[in-house]
Every structure is written in C-alpha cells, then in structure tokens.
Design a protein around this motif. Sequence first.
Motif, PDB file in Angstrom:
ATOM      1  N   ARG A  28     -29.383  33.786  37.195  1.00 13.87           N
ATOM      2  CA  ARG A  28     -30.833  34.275  37.341  1.00 13.87           C
ATOM      3  C   ARG A  28     -31.071  35.135  36.276  1.00 13.87           C
ATOM      4  O   ARG A  28     -32.096  35.370  35.668  1.00 13.87           O
ATOM      5  CB  ARG A  28     -30.894  34.950  38.787  1.00 13.87           C
ATOM      6  N   SER A  29     -30.000  35.965  36.111  1.00 13.45           N
ATOM      7  CA  SER A  29     -30.214  36.715  34.788  1.00 13.45           C
ATOM      8  C   SER A  29     -30.472  36.429  33.426  1.00 13.45           C
ATOM      9  O   SER A  29     -31.393  36.743  32.783  1.00 13.45           O
ATOM     10  CB  SER A  29     -28.897  37.873  34.858  1.00 13.45           C
ATOM     11  N   ALA A  33     -33.967  36.479  31.391  1.00 14.37           N
ATOM     12  CA  ALA A  33     -33.918  37.060  29.954  1.00 14.37           C
ATOM     13  C   ALA A  33     -34.418  36.004  28.923  1.00 14.37           C
ATOM     14  O   ALA A  33     -34.345  36.026  27.723  1.00 14.37           O
ATOM     15  CB  ALA A  33     -32.614  37.271  29.420  1.00 14.37           C
ATOM     16  N   ASP A  34     -34.775  34.720  29.641  1.00 19.06           N
ATOM     17  CA  ASP A  34     -35.205  33.417  28.759  1.00 19.06           C
ATOM     18  C   ASP A  34     -34.127  33.042  27.781  1.00 19.06           C
ATOM     19  O   ASP A  34     -34.404  32.444  26.714  1.00 19.06           O
ATOM     20  CB  ASP A  34     -36.639  33.661  28.121  1.00 19.06           C
ATOM     21  N   ILE A  35     -32.941  33.079  28.109  1.00 16.18           N
ATOM     22  CA  ILE A  35     -31.792  32.700  27.394  1.00 16.18           C
ATOM     23  C   ILE A  35     -31.785  31.186  27.930  1.00 16.18           C
ATOM     24  O   ILE A  35     -31.506  30.173  27.294  1.00 16.18           O
ATOM     25  CB  ILE A  35     -30.566  33.468  27.624  1.00 16.18           C
ATOM     26  N   ALA A  39     -33.462  24.828  34.604  1.00 21.84           N
ATOM     27  CA  ALA A  39     -32.335  23.717  34.808  1.00 21.84           C
ATOM     28  C   ALA A  39     -31.083  24.063  34.341  1.00 21.84           C
ATOM     29  O   ALA A  39     -30.078  23.486  34.093  1.00 21.84           O
ATOM     30  CB  ALA A  39     -32.956  22.339  33.871  1.00 21.84           C
ATOM     31  N   GLY A  40     -30.974  25.376  33.619  1.00 20.29           N
ATOM     32  CA  GLY A  40     -29.815  25.948  33.135  1.00 20.29           C
ATOM     33  C   GLY A  40     -29.640  25.332  31.844  1.00 20.29           C
ATOM     34  O   GLY A  40     -28.298  25.684  31.208  1.00 20.29           O
ATOM     35  N   LYS A  41     -30.336  25.162  31.078  1.00 25.98           N
ATOM     36  CA  LYS A  41     -30.197  24.700  29.668  1.00 25.98           C
ATOM     37  C   LYS A  41     -30.878  25.783  28.639  1.00 25.98           C
ATOM     38  O   LYS A  41     -31.529  26.499  29.246  1.00 25.98           O
ATOM     39  CB  LYS A  41     -31.044  23.383  29.433  1.00 25.98           C
ATOM     40  N   LEU A  42     -30.121  25.770  27.533  1.00 30.35           N
ATOM     41  CA  LEU A  42     -30.498  26.975  26.422  1.00 30.35           C
ATOM     42  C   LEU A  42     -31.818  26.854  26.197  1.00 30.35           C
ATOM     43  O   LEU A  42     -32.235  25.739  25.903  1.00 30.35           O
ATOM     44  CB  LEU A  42     -29.659  26.812  25.447  1.00 30.35           C
ATOM     45  N   TYR A  46     -32.030  30.002  21.451  1.00 30.65           N
ATOM     46  CA  TYR A  46     -30.675  30.107  21.719  1.00 30.65           C
ATOM     47  C   TYR A  46     -29.980  28.729  21.705  1.00 30.65           C
ATOM     48  O   TYR A  46     -28.643  28.610  21.769  1.00 30.65           O
ATOM     49  CB  TYR A  46     -30.434  30.600  22.913  1.00 30.65           C
ATOM     50  N   SER A  47     -30.698  27.242  21.218  1.00 27.50           N
ATOM     51  CA  SER A  47     -30.233  26.272  21.168  1.00 27.50           C
ATOM     52  C   SER A  47     -29.006  26.148  20.254  1.00 27.50           C
ATOM     53  O   SER A  47     -28.057  25.338  20.693  1.00 27.50           O
ATOM     54  CB  SER A  47     -31.360  25.302  21.154  1.00 27.50           C
TER      55      SER A  47
END
Length: 57
Positions: A28-29, A33-35, A39-42, A46-47
């Motif tokens: 969640r953090s 932080a929009d990292i 869906a849990g993908k970068l 940050y890709s």
Amino acid sequence: MLKKDFNKLIELAQKQLQEKVSKEEALRSLVRADILDEAGKLTSPYSHLAKLSGKPH
C-alpha cells in the motif's frame, strides 16, 4: 535545523525501522508513493527497476 531537532528525527527513524510492517502495508505504501500500480506492477517512472530484479514488469 537545530541539533536537538536532528537528533529527534534520527530517533524517530530508528524507531520506525524497528517496527514490523506487513506485506500488505508495504505494498500500500508503494502504491501511495506511485511506485507500483494497483496491480502491483512498477509505474512507468520506475519501470527500469524491473531490469534489476530480473522479473518482467
């Protein structure tokens, strides 16, 4: 910043490092932080980090 203020910040950081964080809280953090996206993908800024992990993004 005064030395006493700096020392308080160091103490706070050290205290937070000792706290246990669940996997869900950590994810969640990273989303906040929009990292990572929902869906849990970068996210796109940050890709490039996917290359470091060896996992596809």
